[in-house]
Structure formats: C-alpha cells, structure tokens
Design an enzyme around this catalytic site. Structure first.
Site, PDB file in Angstrom:
ATOM      1  N   ASP A  80     -18.121  35.398  39.302  1.00 35.73           N
ATOM      2  CA  ASP A  80     -17.638  36.379  40.280  1.00 35.73           C
ATOM      3  C   ASP A  80     -16.115  36.440  40.237  1.00 35.73           C
ATOM      4  OD1 ASP A  80     -18.704  38.129  42.074  1.00 35.73           O
ATOM      5  OD2 ASP A  80     -19.189  36.627  43.598  1.00 35.73           O
ATOM      6  N   GLU A 111     -16.928  43.692  42.514  1.00 34.80           N
ATOM      7  CA  GLU A 111     -17.510  44.438  43.643  1.00 34.80           C
ATOM      8  C   GLU A 111     -16.942  45.861  43.723  1.00 34.80           C
ATOM      9  OE1 GLU A 111     -17.437  42.471  47.451  1.00 34.80           O
ATOM     10  OE2 GLU A 111     -18.302  40.630  46.635  1.00 34.80           O
ATOM     11  N   GLU A 176     -26.645  44.939  46.950  1.00 35.51           N
ATOM     12  CA  GLU A 176     -26.816  44.023  48.087  1.00 35.51           C
ATOM     13  C   GLU A 176     -26.929  44.771  49.417  1.00 35.51           C
ATOM     14  OE1 GLU A 176     -23.889  40.873  48.327  1.00 35.51           O
ATOM     15  OE2 GLU A 176     -24.727  40.128  50.218  1.00 35.51           O
TER      16      GLU A 176
HETATM   17  O1  KIV Z   1     -21.081  35.552  45.844  1.00 35.24           O
HETATM   18  C1  KIV Z   1     -22.305  35.668  45.699  1.00 35.24           C
HETATM   19  O2  KIV Z   1     -23.072  34.687  45.756  1.00 35.24           O
HETATM   20  C2  KIV Z   1     -22.831  37.007  45.456  1.00 35.24           C
HETATM   21  C3  KIV Z   1     -24.282  37.224  45.733  1.00 35.24           C
HETATM   22  C4  KIV Z   1     -24.449  37.432  47.190  1.00 35.24           C
HETATM   23  C5  KIV Z   1     -24.839  38.339  44.938  1.00 35.24           C
HETATM   24  O3  KIV Z   1     -22.100  37.896  45.138  1.00 35.24           O
END
Ligand code: KIV
Length: 258
Positions: A80, A111, A176
C-alpha cells in the site's frame, strides 16, 4: 508451489483470495492459502495504534513489506502506498521505485481515481492495484468512514472511477465499502479482477484485514468482517496462564531447563 504471477490472477469462476499481512511470521502462515497478500496501511492502526491510516510513512510500508516478502514465497504481494506518497506522478514514481528496489513486492496500491499517477507508474514498469469506493485515507478529511454508492449518482461515479483506473493501466482493483449492486456493476464493467472488502459477493475475490478476521483488533469490528477466530481472548488467556505459571513457580520445569 511456484510464485503467483499477475497472469494467473484473472477473473475466474472461483473467487480470488487476498488477506493482509504485516510481518514475516503471519505472511508465512497465510502464504499457502492466499493468492495475494496486501501489506495494507491498515497496519498503522492495528499494529502502530494510530486512529487512522493518514500518518503512515513510506519507511513503515517498506519495512513491513520487506518482512512480508521474507515470510511469503508464493503469494502475489501488494504494498500500500501511504497518504501523501503519490500526491503527484513524480513523487509517486520516486516512492514506488523505492518499493520495487527495496522490497520484493509485485505491485503497489493507490487509493482513488488517479489516472495520471497510475499511468506514470505503469509506463515506468511498476504494477499498480487501484482502490475505489470507500477510501480509508480520506477518513480524516471526511470525518470518518461511510458506505459509498448509496444513490445512482454515486454509483455512476464509482463505475466511472473503475473504468478510468483500468484504462490508466491498473492490473487489479480493490473496491471497499460500497453497496453490493455497485460492486457487482463495477465487476461487470472492467476486465481486470475486482477484489471486494465490504462490497458483497459478486466481485472476483475478497480481501480482509487479518487482525479483524482473526479477532485481534478490538477497536471496532465493521459489519462486513467475519471473525474466524477470537484471537485477542485466546492470547489474553494464554498470557495469563504463563504469568500465573511464573508467579506460582510452575514454569520453567526440568524439561525447559539446560
Ligand atoms: O490498508 C488496508 O488493509 C487496505 C484494505 C482495507 C483493502 O487497504
């Protein structure tokens, strides 16, 4: 088993399985069962104890992604990108390059509908996973978390976002916190696999945050989480047992002694 590649992560009859992990220990436990492991910035809440994901840093994400890559050898690994690390295409490329060079992650996750950022990364050889619908990195500015796609206008916008993210070059899409019919429509509208979280069962796969699904995170449990284990109470009980054993001089015994 061999390493899962993006070519194997197609829309299929059988849904794809994604789970988050933040360290080598759990990544190793999840590796055989999951198709994909997400090193989510949710770690900033469940591991670090922050109120939201906004203050997560590149250093944290790289450290935890390295750890996950040390533990998992088969799953497709997604790192991420934290809030602010992709505020423009150049910054995004610098930070995504760090992820690729310093870890063995297969892709980064971004995102929102950010076609310029996604294009820049994919054109420079970085695979991108999109994330639409409820965006946790907006929780502070929006004053919390709320389900998206509640009316026709929002539904159209989310479908438009999905198409734009796919067109920009994303290889996968996380959706989400949306109404199930919205996620179903998105899944029908794009060719890349759509992985849902709080988005119903009509997506191409599911993702859950490991500390939610195993019952370790007690801050709050969203409606969409199924708890497969009561981790927190199991750990509490085991540690209380250990503490009692030490106080009662029941531990260590001769079999634990050199
Ligand atoms: O940070 C995370 O764990 C996520 C999930 C909620 C998809 O982005």
């Amino acid at each position: 088993m061999a390493k899962t590649t993006i070519k194997q992560l197609r829309k299929k009859e059988q849904p794809l399985v994604m789970i988050t992990a933040y360290d080598a220990l759990f990544a190793k436990l999840f590796d055989k069962e999951a198709d994909m492991i997400l090193v989510g910035d949710s770690l900033h809440m469940s591991f670090y104890g922050a109120d939201d994901t906004v203050s997560a840093t590149m250093e944290q994400m790289i450290y935890h992604t390295k750890a996950v890559c040390n533990g998992a050898s088969e799953s497709y690994i997604v790192c991420d990108m934290p809030f602010g690390s992709y505020k423009n295409p150049e910054t995004a490329l610098d930070n995504a390059m760090r992820v690729y060079k310093e870890t063995k992650a297969d892709a980064v996750k971004i995102e929102g509908n950010k076609p310029k950022v996604i294009k820049k990364l994919t054109q420079n050889g970085v695979a991108v996973v999109g994330h639409i619908g409820l965006l946790p990195q907006n929780a502070r500015s929006e004053g919390g978390y709320s389900v998206k796609g509640r009316d026709e206008e929002q539904k159209k916008r989310i479908i438009k976002d999905a198409k734009a993210v796919e067109k920009a070059g994303a290889v996968l899409l996380v959706i989400e916190g949306v109404k199930a019919d919205v996620a179903a429509a998105v899944t029908q509208s794009v060719d890349i696999p759509v992985i849902g979280i709080g988005a119903g069962k009509e997506t191409d796969g599911q993702v859950l945050v490991w500390s939610d699904m195993l019952g370790f995170f007690e801050g709050f449990t969203p409606k969409f989480v199924k708890q497969y284990m009561d981790g927190a109470s199991k750990v509490r009980k085991a540690v209380a047992h250990y503490a009692q054993d030490v106080r009662d001089k029941e531990f260590p015994q001769s079999e634990h002694t050199y």
